[in-house]
Write a protein that holds these residues in place. Structure first.
Motif, PDB file in Angstrom:
ATOM      1  N   GLY A 174       0.782  -1.240   0.000  1.00 19.86           N
ATOM      2  CA  GLY A 174       0.000   0.000   0.000  1.00 19.86           C
ATOM      3  C   GLY A 174       0.808   1.283   0.000  1.00 19.86           C
ATOM      4  N   TYR A 175       1.900   1.311  -0.761  1.00 17.57           N
ATOM      5  CA  TYR A 175       2.649   2.567  -0.887  1.00 17.57           C
ATOM      6  C   TYR A 175       2.333   3.233  -2.217  1.00 17.57           C
ATOM      7  CZ  TYR A 175       5.422   1.312   3.172  1.00 17.57           C
ATOM      8  OH  TYR A 175       5.818   0.997   4.442  1.00 17.57           O
ATOM      9  N   LEU A 176       2.596   4.534  -2.273  1.00 18.17           N
ATOM     10  CA  LEU A 176       2.421   5.302  -3.500  1.00 18.17           C
ATOM     11  C   LEU A 176       3.773   5.936  -3.837  1.00 18.17           C
ATOM     12  CD1 LEU A 176       0.590   6.818  -5.618  1.00 18.17           C
ATOM     13  CD2 LEU A 176       0.355   8.605  -3.890  1.00 18.17           C
ATOM     14  N   ALA A 177       4.217   5.762  -5.093  1.00 20.23           N
ATOM     15  CA  ALA A 177       5.472   6.402  -5.516  1.00 20.23           C
ATOM     16  C   ALA A 177       5.121   7.528  -6.479  1.00 20.23           C
ATOM     17  CB  ALA A 177       6.370   5.378  -6.204  1.00 20.23           C
TER      18      ALA A 177
ATOM     19  N   TYR B 256       1.586  19.196   4.706  1.00 19.77           N
ATOM     20  CA  TYR B 256       0.392  18.356   4.877  1.00 19.77           C
ATOM     21  C   TYR B 256       0.606  17.243   5.917  1.00 19.77           C
ATOM     22  CZ  TYR B 256      -1.891  20.622   0.946  1.00 19.77           C
ATOM     23  OH  TYR B 256      -2.487  21.550   0.132  1.00 19.77           O
ATOM     24  N   HIS B 257       1.744  17.298   6.602  1.00 17.91           N
ATOM     25  CA  HIS B 257       2.053  16.301   7.646  1.00 17.91           C
ATOM     26  C   HIS B 257       2.002  14.875   7.120  1.00 17.91           C
ATOM     27  CE1 HIS B 257       1.902  19.488  10.587  1.00 17.91           C
ATOM     28  NE2 HIS B 257       0.761  19.864  10.050  1.00 17.91           N
ATOM     29  N   VAL B 258       2.546  14.670   5.922  1.00 21.58           N
ATOM     30  CA  VAL B 258       2.597  13.310   5.374  1.00 21.58           C
ATOM     31  C   VAL B 258       4.039  12.822   5.455  1.00 21.58           C
ATOM     32  CG1 VAL B 258       2.326  11.903   3.299  1.00 21.58           C
ATOM     33  CG2 VAL B 258       0.665  13.693   3.814  1.00 21.58           C
ATOM     34  N   PRO B 259       4.322  11.799   6.252  1.00 15.07           N
ATOM     35  CA  PRO B 259       5.703  11.318   6.350  1.00 15.07           C
ATOM     36  C   PRO B 259       6.176  10.687   5.046  1.00 15.07           C
ATOM     37  CG  PRO B 259       4.232  10.083   7.815  1.00 15.07           C
ATOM     38  CD  PRO B 259       3.379  11.046   7.076  1.00 15.07           C
ATOM     39  N   VAL B 260       7.423  11.005   4.689  1.00 16.52           N
ATOM     40  CA  VAL B 260       8.006  10.467   3.456  1.00 16.52           C
ATOM     41  C   VAL B 260       8.843   9.249   3.820  1.00 16.52           C
ATOM     42  CG1 VAL B 260       9.706  10.970   1.660  1.00 16.52           C
ATOM     43  CG2 VAL B 260       7.970  12.671   2.256  1.00 16.52           C
ATOM     44  N   GLU B 261       8.620   8.179   3.093  1.00 14.73           N
ATOM     45  CA  GLU B 261       9.234   6.896   3.409  1.00 14.73           C
ATOM     46  C   GLU B 261      10.636   6.750   2.832  1.00 14.73           C
ATOM     47  OE1 GLU B 261       8.475   4.359   5.761  1.00 14.73           O
ATOM     48  OE2 GLU B 261       6.742   5.580   5.237  1.00 14.73           O
ATOM     49  N   ASN B 262      10.785   7.234   1.596  1.00 14.51           N
ATOM     50  CA  ASN B 262      11.991   6.968   0.846  1.00 14.51           C
ATOM     51  C   ASN B 262      12.072   7.972  -0.310  1.00 14.51           C
ATOM     52  OD1 ASN B 262      14.133   5.453  -0.303  1.00 14.51           O
ATOM     53  ND2 ASN B 262      13.284   3.654   0.724  1.00 14.51           N
ATOM     54  N   ILE B 263      13.309   8.358  -0.711  1.00 17.12           N
ATOM     55  CA  ILE B 263      13.432   9.320  -1.816  1.00 17.12           C
ATOM     56  C   ILE B 263      14.513   8.857  -2.799  1.00 17.12           C
ATOM     57  CG2 ILE B 263      13.594  11.813  -2.357  1.00 17.12           C
ATOM     58  CD1 ILE B 263      13.571  12.259   0.718  1.00 17.12           C
ATOM     59  N   PRO B 264      14.251   7.869  -3.625  1.00 17.76           N
ATOM     60  CA  PRO B 264      15.259   7.473  -4.610  1.00 17.76           C
ATOM     61  C   PRO B 264      15.442   8.596  -5.642  1.00 17.76           C
ATOM     62  CG  PRO B 264      13.406   5.914  -4.534  1.00 17.76           C
ATOM     63  CD  PRO B 264      13.012   7.102  -3.730  1.00 17.76           C
ATOM     64  N   THR B 265      16.707   8.871  -6.010  1.00  9.66           N
ATOM     65  CA  THR B 265      16.934   9.950  -6.995  1.00  9.66           C
ATOM     66  C   THR B 265      17.783   9.456  -8.154  1.00  9.66           C
ATOM     67  OG1 THR B 265      18.921  10.658  -5.852  1.00  9.66           O
ATOM     68  CG2 THR B 265      16.912  11.787  -5.243  1.00  9.66           C
ATOM     69  N   SER B 266      17.602  10.082  -9.335  1.00  4.12           N
ATOM     70  CA  SER B 266      18.500   9.825 -10.465  1.00  4.12           C
ATOM     71  C   SER B 266      18.868  11.179 -11.063  1.00  4.12           C
ATOM     72  CB  SER B 266      17.818   8.915 -11.485  1.00  4.12           C
ATOM     73  OG  SER B 266      16.652   9.530 -11.939  1.00  4.12           O
TER      74      SER B 266
ATOM     75  N   CYS C 212      12.038  10.495  -6.826  1.00  2.00           N
ATOM     76  CA  CYS C 212      10.777   9.851  -6.531  1.00  2.00           C
ATOM     77  C   CYS C 212      10.507   9.998  -5.029  1.00  2.00           C
ATOM     78  CB  CYS C 212      10.965   8.377  -6.918  1.00  2.00           C
ATOM     79  SG  CYS C 212       9.575   7.376  -6.598  1.00  2.00           S
ATOM     80  N   VAL C 213       9.264  10.219  -4.650  1.00  2.00           N
ATOM     81  CA  VAL C 213       8.916  10.319  -3.234  1.00  2.00           C
ATOM     82  C   VAL C 213       7.927   9.205  -2.921  1.00  2.00           C
ATOM     83  CG1 VAL C 213       7.757  11.737  -1.503  1.00  2.00           C
ATOM     84  CG2 VAL C 213       9.334  12.799  -3.115  1.00  2.00           C
ATOM     85  N   ILE C 214       8.262   8.407  -1.920  1.00  2.00           N
ATOM     86  CA  ILE C 214       7.394   7.279  -1.588  1.00  2.00           C
ATOM     87  C   ILE C 214       6.682   7.547  -0.264  1.00  2.00           C
ATOM     88  CG2 ILE C 214       7.386   4.813  -1.018  1.00  2.00           C
ATOM     89  CD1 ILE C 214       9.694   4.586  -3.027  1.00  2.00           C
ATOM     90  N   VAL C 215       5.370   7.385  -0.294  1.00  2.00           N
ATOM     91  CA  VAL C 215       4.573   7.629   0.913  1.00  2.00           C
ATOM     92  C   VAL C 215       3.579   6.483   1.102  1.00  2.00           C
ATOM     93  CG1 VAL C 215       4.694  10.149   0.818  1.00  2.00           C
ATOM     94  CG2 VAL C 215       2.857   8.985  -0.386  1.00  2.00           C
ATOM     95  N   GLU C 216       3.072   6.369   2.333  1.00  2.00           N
ATOM     96  CA  GLU C 216       2.029   5.350   2.571  1.00  2.00           C
ATOM     97  C   GLU C 216       0.709   5.885   2.040  1.00  2.00           C
ATOM     98  OE1 GLU C 216       1.432   3.117   6.296  1.00  2.00           O
ATOM     99  OE2 GLU C 216       3.434   3.815   6.804  1.00  2.00           O
ATOM    100  N   LYS C 217       0.049   5.087   1.218  1.00  2.00           N
ATOM    101  CA  LYS C 217      -1.166   5.559   0.548  1.00  2.00           C
ATOM    102  C   LYS C 217      -2.244   6.013   1.531  1.00  2.00           C
ATOM    103  CE  LYS C 217      -3.134   3.162  -3.056  1.00  2.00           C
ATOM    104  NZ  LYS C 217      -3.118   1.950  -3.878  1.00  2.00           N
ATOM    105  N   ASN C 218      -2.435   5.244   2.605  1.00  2.00           N
ATOM    106  CA  ASN C 218      -3.539   5.606   3.511  1.00  2.00           C
ATOM    107  C   ASN C 218      -3.250   6.893   4.287  1.00  2.00           C
ATOM    108  OD1 ASN C 218      -1.619   4.576   5.172  1.00  2.00           O
ATOM    109  ND2 ASN C 218      -3.036   3.443   6.477  1.00  2.00           N
ATOM    110  N   LEU C 219      -1.992   7.370   4.271  1.00  2.00           N
ATOM    111  CA  LEU C 219      -1.692   8.619   4.985  1.00  2.00           C
ATOM    112  C   LEU C 219      -1.881   9.841   4.090  1.00  2.00           C
ATOM    113  CD1 LEU C 219       1.510   7.580   6.964  1.00  2.00           C
ATOM    114  CD2 LEU C 219      -0.862   7.596   7.720  1.00  2.00           C
TER     115      LEU C 219
ATOM    116  N   ILE D 205      15.377  -0.292  -4.999  1.00  2.00           N
ATOM    117  CA  ILE D 205      16.371  -0.938  -4.127  1.00  2.00           C
ATOM    118  C   ILE D 205      16.967   0.135  -3.237  1.00  2.00           C
ATOM    119  CG2 ILE D 205      18.539  -2.236  -4.040  1.00  2.00           C
ATOM    120  CD1 ILE D 205      18.085  -2.910  -7.023  1.00  2.00           C
ATOM    121  N   ASP D 206      17.051  -0.133  -1.949  1.00  2.00           N
ATOM    122  CA  ASP D 206      17.645   0.853  -1.050  1.00  2.00           C
ATOM    123  C   ASP D 206      18.384   0.131   0.068  1.00  2.00           C
ATOM    124  OD1 ASP D 206      18.228   3.105   0.447  1.00  2.00           O
ATOM    125  OD2 ASP D 206      16.272   3.130   1.439  1.00  2.00           O
ATOM    126  N   GLN D 207      19.713   0.235   0.036  1.00  2.00           N
ATOM    127  CA  GLN D 207      20.470  -0.338   1.150  1.00  2.00           C
ATOM    128  C   GLN D 207      20.875   0.790   2.074  1.00  2.00           C
ATOM    129  OE1 GLN D 207      23.827  -3.525   1.453  1.00  2.00           O
ATOM    130  NE2 GLN D 207      24.789  -1.528   1.333  1.00  2.00           N
TER     131      GLN D 207
END
Ligand code: ASP
Length: 443
Positions: A294-297, A322-332, A337-344, A405-407
């Motif tokens: 249930g994530y949105l990218a 908007y107080h939406v926590p960001v999960e991950n930010i892969p960049t090129s 890209c910003v990844i967030v939880e859809k239900n939030l 992929i994120d290590q």
């Protein structure tokens, strides 16, 4: 030895469970502080008191009769009171609560907190311990953040007065003394603050499972039990979906290094899981695998000449507003890209997208709403150079497309993005590969 114990809702769901709690507490005089949740579910079809209390508040708000729900809550407490032969007068306190609901004179947080409050009052009588209200101990500021120094001071003072006490979990108070709740499952965090404030040697967290397992037993049959997990590993595993402990449980304990032991109320002699600053002597490469669907990218394509950093900061500021926590930010090079939880994000989705579209330098926003994240976590991965390639090959061998992929830079966790439909399969194949893989040298 000074121990703080916390018992979750399922450990308080019937009088039989309460008897087990009493046996556990009385079997060890080092168990000085007992933190309790509200009454939980006795079986799958049953209702949790906390859920009922939230419903009562909503019913009253929308002018729907709440009395059958309140009766159901009262009945749960009175049944246990009767079966345990307790004398405490909770009936008149419940009458008063009913009046206050009808008079619109009780906040949602206070009403919901009564689940823990009544559990603690009854448990104090049952154990012949002192009842100490967390309203007097756990201090929040007006933003709902814990004020740690004051909280620890209040707990220290309580410990100097009460040798043995029962404390309700899940709530504390604002500076104006009104009740403030932690997020759901927060009694675990109350236990941590109690352990820290009391300078305890051990925080025992009793629940209905014997600690942590390497993967979710609903996805993998009989997963391997985890005997020891480090604070860092646990934080990632809980954050990414392992639901045994609230994800903030370890935060107060990191600097004081108080260990947590997760134990099963039904089999208290089983080993459980130790949570410590450093887990030592373990042989397995991977400690645990967890994840969530249930994530949105949202992908942002930049104009080639646009200021890279400014565009990224502008985008992140919108999520912050908007107080939406960001999960991950892969960049090129030209996109990020910003990844967030859809239900939030759901309720605010259109407003957020409208604001994002006004950011200069962004030429396109693409969306992928079919994203699940899977975390492979293991302190021993740090010492194996090909650990990431082993993880990735599992996906190749099983024909699972990896979207992300994120290590982590500290190398003990690898997070992978897959489509929601591949989520369970990913956990299963990772488990099959790593359940028994060991490292040569043990630390
Ligand atoms: N009773 C609360 C909940 O169900 C808090 C807790 O049990 O930790 O979320």
């Amino acid at each position: 030895m000074y121990k703080v114990c916390k018992f979750g809702g399922s450990s308080l769901s019937t009088a039989e469970e309460w008897k087990k709690v009493k046996d556990i507490v009385e079997s060890d005089e080092d168990r000085h502080i007992v933190v309790v949740s509200a009454i939980g579910k006795a079986d799958k079809k049953d209702d949790k008191v906390t859920d009922l209390l939230y419903l009562i508040y909503q019913h009253h708000k929308y002018h729907v009769d709440f009395t059958p729900l309140l009766e159901a809550v009262i009945d749960k407490y009175l049944t246990i009171k009767k079966e345990l032969g307790l004398n405490i007068d909770i009936e008149s306190e419940f009458d008063e609560i009913k009046e206050r609901i009808l008079d619109n004179d009780i906040s949602e947080d206070e009403l919901v907190s009564r689940g823990e409050y009544f559990s603690a009052k009854m448990m104090a009588e049952y154990l012949s311990f002192d009842f100490v209200d967390s309203k007097e101990l756990i201090n929040f500021d007006y933003n709902g953040k814990i004020v740690e120094p004051e909280t620890l001071e209040c707990i220290e003072r309580a410990v100097s007065v009460h040798e043995y006490m029962v404390v309700p979990g899940f709530y504390g108070s604002y500076p104006n003394y009104r009740i403030c709740l932690f997020s759901r499952g927060g009694s675990d965090v109350t236990g941590s603050y109690m352990a820290k404030g009391a300078e305890a040697d051990l925080y025992e967290n009793f629940t209905d499972v014997s600690g942590f397992y390497m993967a979710d037993p609903r996805i993998v049959d009989n997963p391997r039990h985890i005997a020891q997990v480090s604070y860092d590993e646990l934080r990632v595993l809980s954050y990414m979906g392992a639901s045994v402990l609230h994800e903030e449980t370890i935060l107060p304990l990191i600097d004081v290094e108080i260990p947590i032991r997760v134990l099963n109320t039904n089999c208290p002699d089983e080993e459980g899981t130790w949570v410590k600053k450093k887990a030592r002597g373990r042989k397995h490469l991977v400690t645990g695998i967890s994840g969530k669907k249930g994530y949105l990218a949202l992908s942002f394509v930049r104009e080639k000449k646009a200021d890279k950093l400014a565009a990224l900061l502008d985008v992140l500021n919108v999520f912050k507003e908007y107080h939406v926590p960001v999960e991950n930010i892969p960049t090129s090079i030209d996109a990020f890209c910003v990844i967030v939880e859809k239900n939030l994000i759901e309720e605010k989705y259109y407003d957020i997208i409208a604001d994002l579209k006004t950011i200069p330098g962004i030429t396109r926003i693409d969306e992928d709403e079919d994203l699940a994240l899977v975390a492979v976590v293991g302190g021993n991965m740090v010492r194996k150079t090909n650990a990431p390639s082993e993880v990735l090959s599992v996906f190749g061998d099983n024909d699972i497309n990896i979207k992300l992929i994120d290590q982590g830079i500290d190398e003990y966790s690898i997070v992978l993005g897959v489509s929601n439909s591949n989520f369970d399969k990913s956990i299963r194949v990772l488990y099959e590969k790593f359940a028994h893989e060991k490292v040569a040298e043990v630390r």
